[in-house]
Motif scaffolding. Structure first.
Motif, PDB file in Angstrom:
ATOM      1  N   ASP B 136       0.823  -1.212   0.000  1.00 29.22           N
ATOM      2  CA  ASP B 136       0.000   0.000   0.000  1.00 29.22           C
ATOM      3  C   ASP B 136       0.856   1.261   0.000  1.00 29.22           C
ATOM      4  O   ASP B 136       0.565   2.228  -0.699  1.00 29.22           O
ATOM      5  CB  ASP B 136      -0.934  -0.013   1.217  1.00 29.22           C
ATOM      6  CG  ASP B 136      -0.159  -0.132   2.542  1.00 29.22           C
ATOM      7  OD1 ASP B 136       0.842  -0.888   2.580  1.00 29.22           O
ATOM      8  OD2 ASP B 136      -0.536   0.534   3.525  1.00 29.22           O
ATOM      9  N   ARG B 140       1.069   3.990  -2.987  1.00 31.46           N
ATOM     10  CA  ARG B 140       0.758   5.406  -2.779  1.00 31.46           C
ATOM     11  C   ARG B 140       1.857   6.283  -3.394  1.00 31.46           C
ATOM     12  O   ARG B 140       1.584   7.264  -4.082  1.00 31.46           O
ATOM     13  CB  ARG B 140       0.637   5.701  -1.277  1.00 31.46           C
ATOM     14  CG  ARG B 140       0.310   7.152  -0.976  1.00 31.46           C
ATOM     15  CD  ARG B 140       0.133   7.396   0.514  1.00 31.46           C
ATOM     16  NE  ARG B 140       1.413   7.331   1.216  1.00 31.46           N
ATOM     17  CZ  ARG B 140       1.542   7.146   2.538  1.00 31.46           C
ATOM     18  NH1 ARG B 140       0.469   6.972   3.286  1.00 31.46           N
ATOM     19  NH2 ARG B 140       2.735   7.097   3.101  1.00 31.46           N
ATOM     20  N   THR B 188      -6.482  14.371  -5.030  1.00 32.54           N
ATOM     21  CA  THR B 188      -6.099  13.101  -4.406  1.00 32.54           C
ATOM     22  C   THR B 188      -4.630  13.131  -4.015  1.00 32.54           C
ATOM     23  O   THR B 188      -4.239  12.670  -2.942  1.00 32.54           O
ATOM     24  CB  THR B 188      -6.341  11.944  -5.401  1.00 32.54           C
ATOM     25  OG1 THR B 188      -7.640  12.092  -5.954  1.00 32.54           O
ATOM     26  CG2 THR B 188      -6.207  10.596  -4.733  1.00 32.54           C
ATOM     27  N   GLN B 192      -2.397  12.356  -0.553  1.00 35.23           N
ATOM     28  CA  GLN B 192      -1.260  11.421  -0.544  1.00 35.23           C
ATOM     29  C   GLN B 192       0.015  12.120  -0.069  1.00 35.23           C
ATOM     30  O   GLN B 192       0.828  11.549   0.653  1.00 35.23           O
ATOM     31  CB  GLN B 192      -1.052  10.845  -1.948  1.00 35.23           C
ATOM     32  CG  GLN B 192      -2.189   9.927  -2.380  1.00 35.23           C
ATOM     33  CD  GLN B 192      -2.198   9.669  -3.882  1.00 35.23           C
ATOM     34  OE1 GLN B 192      -1.658  10.452  -4.668  1.00 35.23           O
ATOM     35  NE2 GLN B 192      -2.831   8.579  -4.284  1.00 35.23           N
ATOM     36  N   ASP B 195      -0.200  12.620   3.657  1.00 32.35           N
ATOM     37  CA  ASP B 195       0.076  11.331   4.302  1.00 32.35           C
ATOM     38  C   ASP B 195       1.567  11.014   4.260  1.00 32.35           C
ATOM     39  O   ASP B 195       2.113  10.412   5.185  1.00 32.35           O
ATOM     40  CB  ASP B 195      -0.702  10.199   3.601  1.00 32.35           C
ATOM     41  CG  ASP B 195      -2.190  10.250   3.923  1.00 32.35           C
ATOM     42  OD1 ASP B 195      -2.555  10.901   4.921  1.00 32.35           O
ATOM     43  OD2 ASP B 195      -2.981   9.640   3.171  1.00 32.35           O
ATOM     44  N   THR B 196       2.201  11.413   3.167  1.00 38.42           N
ATOM     45  CA  THR B 196       3.643  11.160   3.037  1.00 38.42           C
ATOM     46  C   THR B 196       4.419  11.917   4.105  1.00 38.42           C
ATOM     47  O   THR B 196       5.341  11.377   4.722  1.00 38.42           O
ATOM     48  CB  THR B 196       4.121  11.556   1.635  1.00 38.42           C
ATOM     49  OG1 THR B 196       3.361  10.838   0.662  1.00 38.42           O
ATOM     50  CG2 THR B 196       5.599  11.239   1.451  1.00 38.42           C
TER      51      THR B 196
END
Ligand code: SF4
Ligand code: SF4
Lengths: 249, 432
Positions: B136, B140, B188, B192, B195-196
């Protein structure tokens, strides 16, 4: 699982980056081949023999001329990727120049360098099984080639010219419509005719097509108002061997 | 390289960087005598063969110096040539350039974070190994990188060596409809990217502190990418035209890359960490918030945290790309005319790895008579060697394999790009 190795010589890394740019296919590919040597992507490195070796870059030093022979000896199938590996690349512009003079322009103490007078393609040194053209190569062609080898068929690689792809893409011909100089008629297909789609002439980054009609090409470039020296420069950028003699006159 | 040294310990290669080179460490009586990055990427002579080329050609030619950051080379070349010709491109063209450059920042930073650097912190040899356990995460990263590449393709025609860039602007400006689908993808990508930042902020960062002077472009009202003037943490401020008065390059025997330093001041650092330290107040509020939550202060002086800075800059580049697409109106002409004249021109932009300087001189016909290119990795080399010297001195009790691995990691903090300047394959430790 078959093993894959990726090697680099004088180059910009763009062609091996094309492999990492296969974002949608990379993990699937890693499930079909074992990537055992690829310094740009992994610390791990297993000794050969390798089923498939991808080679990027041209030969420009005596050490590299030795290294490519070692790689050939441990590779079952050797595929060159990109203009550098198949034709010498942009750095082959030195081939028609004085390298000592070049070195003195860039380096204060050129004596430290260990370089050859030429930048030569891999095939000038060892046998090559397949050649992928382009600066950079096309991802689709790379996947097609590896995929074909995995199932044991011959890769389907075009030898015709960019003009065919341009027509297929329904591009407007930039020579006819805008009078732009274009190398499409003598350049190898593979890119999908990107430049004409962006309203510019092809500048030959996939190298020469199999049977280029040079005389007609020079006339075509002249018709757009180009002068002899400009024609020579344009032809030589990705085709160091191009000698459009009639253009220099 | 072994022929150069009497006693060498060959240890596994330094990987996941772009280019070829080696690191050599000499230890005598427990003291680190010498640390050298030996850059042996074969010389490719770009500055030499640019001579005699037309002033319209450098964007296509210099792109080929680096496949990872071709836009940086194209943008610095355009800036320098337009400077020589006395041309300023209209704001709409400048905005489109910045948008293209955002694509490259995203692509290059994400490549480095996910595929080259994160495996170090997590104890994997590569992202492909990481994917076996955490598919996952790698997915990503690949998706985020792809959005950067797709942005470059939409504007530049191709992600590696874009074909649409020309001196004066572009061959064809994209239609708003070409960019609209990207806008959704970038929404989106923003999640991402955030989140990174959170992900890499949780890595374990060895305590390490450097005191190098840092250099970056700056602009008054936004985070500098494709234009600006130069500032350093030591208080220097100068225009791009003065670059060569302040930055001097010298050749060292062990490397085909030239070493740069600040005249009268010594080594310095350029790149994301320098940009962040000098310009972080100009980041977007969201990127600043993410930086703060990730534990970055007003300065970043631990090179290991460079991965966090890259992630924060990715957030910024994604947001900036969305903003630019929202504001996009196709320029009336995709390019302005850039008539040649006998002059010298200077250009610098912020490549993902740092300030990239170009200078061209040309004659009245637009034929280039001399070219000079100073890539970020060459500028950083002295600072990296200095870090390594101190780094190794603190780790002499490690065996060679462990030390090699840790040195590799330390070098990768700087995301060195070696096609333009450096590439590593081997580490040699010589102990006596
Ligand atoms: S062929 Fe072009 S893209 Fe490929 S490595 Fe050489 S310079 Fe780079
Ligand atoms: S049209 Fe020609 S120059 Fe353009 S990408 Fe294709 S082969 Fe290269």
């Amino acid at each position: 699982m078959p093993t894959l190795a990726v090697w680099k010589f004088a180059s910009c890394d763009g062609c091996q980056l094309s492999l990492l740019d296969c974002e949608d296919e990379l993990l699937a590919l890693a499930g079909r081949v074992r990537i055992v040597h690829f310094p740009e992507a992994t610390r791990a490195s297993a000794p050969g023999p390798y089923d498939i070796s991808l080679v990027e870059g041209s030969i420009t030093t005596p050490g590299d001329a030795r290294r490519i022979r070692e790689i050939r000896a441990v590779s079952r199938v050797l595929i060159t990727i990109g203009a550098c590996a198949t034709a010498g690349g942009v750095q082959a512009l030195r081939n028609s120049a004085d390298v000592a003079e070049y070195a003195s322009v860039v380096y204060a103490r050129p004596g430290y360098l260990d370089t050859l007078a030429t930048s030569t393609p891999i095939a000038a040194h060892v046998d090559v099984d397949y050649e992928l053209y382009g600066c950079p190569i096309d991802r689709g062609q790379l996947l097609e080639t590896i995929g074909a080898l995995l199932v044991g068929r011959k890769p389907d690689l075009p030898a015709h010219s960019v003009c065919f792809e341009c027509k297929r893409r329904n591009n407007v011909c930039v020579v006819v419509a805008y009078g732009e100089p274009c190398l499409g008629p003598v350049t190898r297909a593979g890119c999908g005719a990107i430049c004409p789609a962006f309203r510019r002439g092809c500048f030959g980054c996939f190298g020469p097509a199999e049977t280029p009609n040079d005389a007609a090409q020079v006339d075509l470039l002249r018709s757009t108002g180009m002068s002899g020296p400009d024609i020579v420069r344009m032809r030589r950028l990705f085709d160091p061997a191009a000698e459009p003699e009639e253009a220099t006159s | 390289m072994t022929h150069r040294h009497d006693r060498l310990l060959d240890v596994p290669g330094l990987a996941r960087v772009e280019g070829e080179g080696a690191m050599h460490v000499r230890v005598r009586d427990g003291v680190v005598e010498d640390v050298r990055l030996e850059i042996y990427e074969p010389p490719r002579f770009f500055e030499a063969f640019l001579r005699g080329r037309r002033h319209t050609e450098p964007p296509d030619i210099t792109a080929r110096i680096c496949g990872i950051c071709p836009v940086a080379y194209q943008m610095s070349a355009c800036a320098a040539i337009e400077d020589a010709c006395g041309v300023t491109v209209p704001p709409a063209i400048a905005a489109l350039r910045r948008l293209l450059y955002c694509g490259e920042w995203i692509e290059s930073h994400v490549l480095h974070i996910y595929l080259l650097h994160a495996p170090d912190f997590l104890g994997y040899d590569s992202a492909l190994d990481l994917a076996r356990d955490r598919r996952d995460l790698v997915e990503r990263g690949l998706a985020l990188k792809k959005t950067g590449n797709d942005l470059m393709e939409a504007i530049g025609g191709r992600a590696i060596h874009p074909v649409n860039v020309r001196v004066g602007g572009f061959y064809r400006a994209p239609a708003p409809a070409d960019l609209a689908p990207l806008r959704e993808r970038l929404r989106t990508a923003l999640d991402q990217a955030l989140d990174t930042v959170r992900w890499v902020a949780g890595f374990d960062f060895p305590p390490f502190h450097h005191d190098h002077e840092m250099l970056a472009l700056t602009e008054p009202d936004r985070y500098a990418i494709e234009s600006g003037s130069i500032v350093t943490t030591g208080g220097l401020e100068f225009g791009v035209r003065e670059f060569e008065r302040h930055v001097v390059e010298e050749q060292v025997p062990h490397s085909t890359a030239l070493h740069a330093h600040l005249a009268g001041r010594g080594r310095y650092l350029t790149g994301p960490v320098a940009r962040y330290t000098l310009n972080h107040s100009l980041l977007s509020p969201l990127a600043r918030e993410a930086a703060e939550a990730a534990g970055l202060g007003a300065q970043c002086r631990n090179p290991y945290r460079g991965i966090v800075v890259r992630a924060v800059e990715t957030v910024y580049a994604v947001e900036e790309a969305i903003r630019l697409i929202d504001a996009y109106e196709p320029p009336p002409f995709p390019a302005v005319r850039v008539p040649p004249r006998a002059a010298a021109g200077y250009g610098a932009t912020e490549a993902p790895r740092g300030t990239l300087f170009h200078r061209y001189e040309m004659d009245a016909n637009g034929l280039i008579t001399s070219a000079r290119i100073v890539p970020p990795t060459a500028q950083n080399q002295a600072a990296v060697e200095d870090d390594l010297t101190r780094f190794v001195a603190g780790r002499l009790d490690l065996d060679d394999e462990r030390l090699t691995h840790e040195c590799e990691q330390a070098i990768r903090n700087y995301d060195p790009c070696i096609s333009c300047a450096t590439h590593f394959l081997d580490l040699h430790v010589e102990r006596s």
